[in-house]
Design an enzyme around this catalytic site. Sequence first.
Site, PDB file in Angstrom:
ATOM      1  N   CYS A   1       9.485   1.822   3.348  1.00 17.49           N
ATOM      2  CA  CYS A   1      10.366   0.701   3.693  1.00 17.49           C
ATOM      3  C   CYS A   1      11.794   1.185   3.914  1.00 17.49           C
ATOM      4  O   CYS A   1      12.612   0.471   4.467  1.00 17.49           O
ATOM      5  CB  CYS A   1      10.348  -0.343   2.594  1.00 17.49           C
ATOM      6  SG  CYS A   1      10.999   0.314   1.073  1.00 17.49           S
TER       7      CYS A   1
ATOM      8  N   PHE B   1       0.813  -1.220   0.000  1.00 21.76           N
ATOM      9  CA  PHE B   1       0.000   0.000   0.000  1.00 21.76           C
ATOM     10  C   PHE B   1       0.844   1.266   0.000  1.00 21.76           C
ATOM     11  O   PHE B   1       0.361   2.331  -0.373  1.00 21.76           O
ATOM     12  CB  PHE B   1      -0.936  -0.003   1.233  1.00 21.76           C
ATOM     13  CG  PHE B   1      -0.255   0.421   2.511  1.00 21.76           C
ATOM     14  CD1 PHE B   1      -0.102   1.774   2.809  1.00 21.76           C
ATOM     15  CD2 PHE B   1       0.264  -0.508   3.407  1.00 21.76           C
ATOM     16  CE1 PHE B   1       0.537   2.177   3.978  1.00 21.76           C
ATOM     17  CE2 PHE B   1       0.907  -0.108   4.572  1.00 21.76           C
ATOM     18  CZ  PHE B   1       1.050   1.244   4.851  1.00 21.76           C
TER      19      PHE B   1
ATOM     20  N   GLU C   1       8.706  -4.347  13.061  1.00 18.06           N
ATOM     21  CA  GLU C   1       8.648  -3.238  12.108  1.00 18.06           C
ATOM     22  C   GLU C   1       7.373  -2.458  12.428  1.00 18.06           C
ATOM     23  O   GLU C   1       6.264  -2.963  12.247  1.00 18.06           O
ATOM     24  CB  GLU C   1       8.583  -3.765  10.663  1.00 18.06           C
ATOM     25  CG  GLU C   1       8.548  -2.639   9.663  1.00 18.06           C
ATOM     26  CD  GLU C   1       8.315  -3.093   8.222  1.00 18.06           C
ATOM     27  OE1 GLU C   1       7.612  -4.074   7.992  1.00 18.06           O
ATOM     28  OE2 GLU C   1       8.847  -2.417   7.320  1.00 18.06           O
TER      29      GLU C   1
END
Length: 502
Positions: free
Chosen positions: A286, A154, A387
């Site tokens: 990321c 996403f 994460e």
Amino acid sequence: MELTTLERLPLWIGGRATAPTTTRYGEVTNPATGEVIRHVPFANSQDVDAAVRAAADAFPAWRAAPPLRRARVLMRFRELLEQHKKDLARIVTQEHGKTLIDAEGSLTRGQEVVEFATGIPHLLKGEHSATVGSDVDSYSLREPLGVCVGITPFNFPAMVPMWMFPLAIACGNSFVLKPSEKDPSASIRLAELWAEAGLPAGVFNVVHGDKVAVDRLLEHPEVRAVSFVGSTPIARYVYEHGTGSGKRVQALGGAKNHMVVLPDADLDLAADAAVSAGFGSAGERCMAVSVVVAVGDAADPLLGKMRERVARLKVGPGSDPSSEMGPLVTGAHRDKVASYLESGVHEGATLAIDGRQHPIEGDPDGFWLGPSVLDNVAPQMRAYTDEIFGPVLSVVRVPTYQAAIDLVNANPYGNGTAIFTNDGGAARRFQSEVEIGMVGINVPIPVPMAYYSFGGWKSSLFGDTHVHGTEGVHFYTRGKVVTARWLDPSHGGVNLGFPTNA
Ligand code: NAD
């Protein structure tokens, strides 16, 4: 779910918007208001098969098109991307929440892969050796694979797909994209631009959906290669199942990116970098910095400088040009991210900046969470091991450079990292010792340009090949070596020995 009169997104199959046969749909929300804005179909096997069929049918003619002709379609696509960048950015902002300027920047980075891929006639050149034996020449070719698939996350609904399909298509493959169901509209707009650019019908297709669509793509016998970007558990699953059914797979996973700050660093530069890279796109990148590793006595002054900068950040709707940080993608994700503030404190960290108190200039129903900093984080805490993928920056204090590098290398993820220092020797040593795929030196988000390849190490990537750059060309092609003799008819007769050039 019950469908209202809201717009239902189509699939894109065989060069046109196509109604799915599935009756399962999901909701797409505007994260800045919490409002459901459209419905996205969750493709069933029949829908996926139709897309793969269209791609397989389009492959032979596209593969046969001269690379320069393919490149010209990419050139037109690139012009259309440039022309429609603001519209595309608005679509990304509406469904993802990030600011318009951030969305536009990501589109530019995707467009750079298209620009790189327009060089495909050169990138596909092989090697040639004359006279490898008497009257025998050898040369290598790189040929497309067939139907390639992209499954994307996403957080970059246009850029990450553009890490994949420009090169796949330039190499002569056809492509089926399965974008994130959370912000799927940009993919349909990209498909329309491909059609306008003159891409033959069926070379680029889009199926929306969830695990059902992904599983069918992973097992479909006509799919030759799968590029995946998303979280580590799903990346591992896609890699294992895709390779298990005989496909070439590159699966990029999650990250925990450390920014090491040595005491000699320019601390203003480091504070600017930590705040920009930690909270840009609300930490949903990321390559976001999620851990600042403060070495020696760097921590207190650095934290002071970060505090000043965070206090000034304007959090509000991405569509407002004055906003610097938008909402998180969903309410559930916002709540999960916020839970790390409590668990961090519970496990002994110090909540140095509490984003729940940050002023928000937006609709109260939006999925807001201001920027937070957890100090004195230790490696066993959940805020460190998980994460978080949101605007929560952890600070780990370590006494020495050696302790910093040991910490970074012990982490199971290996996507990106950065060191901030004025000591060239220390930076050089870090670059060599660190076990991470992408390294920044006084650069907090070291995303490689399109003509290099992007990818992490360890649990951040399953497979051998990184995306775009020359590794991308290799991923979307397979090599062939031809050995040819023309013809001095004196072939020398039968010889059962192994061929050599003696
Ligand atoms: P995700 O793993 O939840 O979803 C990624 C894709 O997989 C989506 O298309 C989704 O529909 C599909 N999917 C989800 N669950 C599935 C299942 N059980 N079976 C099959 N398919 C499934 O990731 P996300 O939340 O959309 O994106 C955020 C994650 O992506 C973060 O972990 C982030 O680090 C990672 N990411 C990594 C990179 C990289 O380059 N390494 C880049 C961007 C994002």
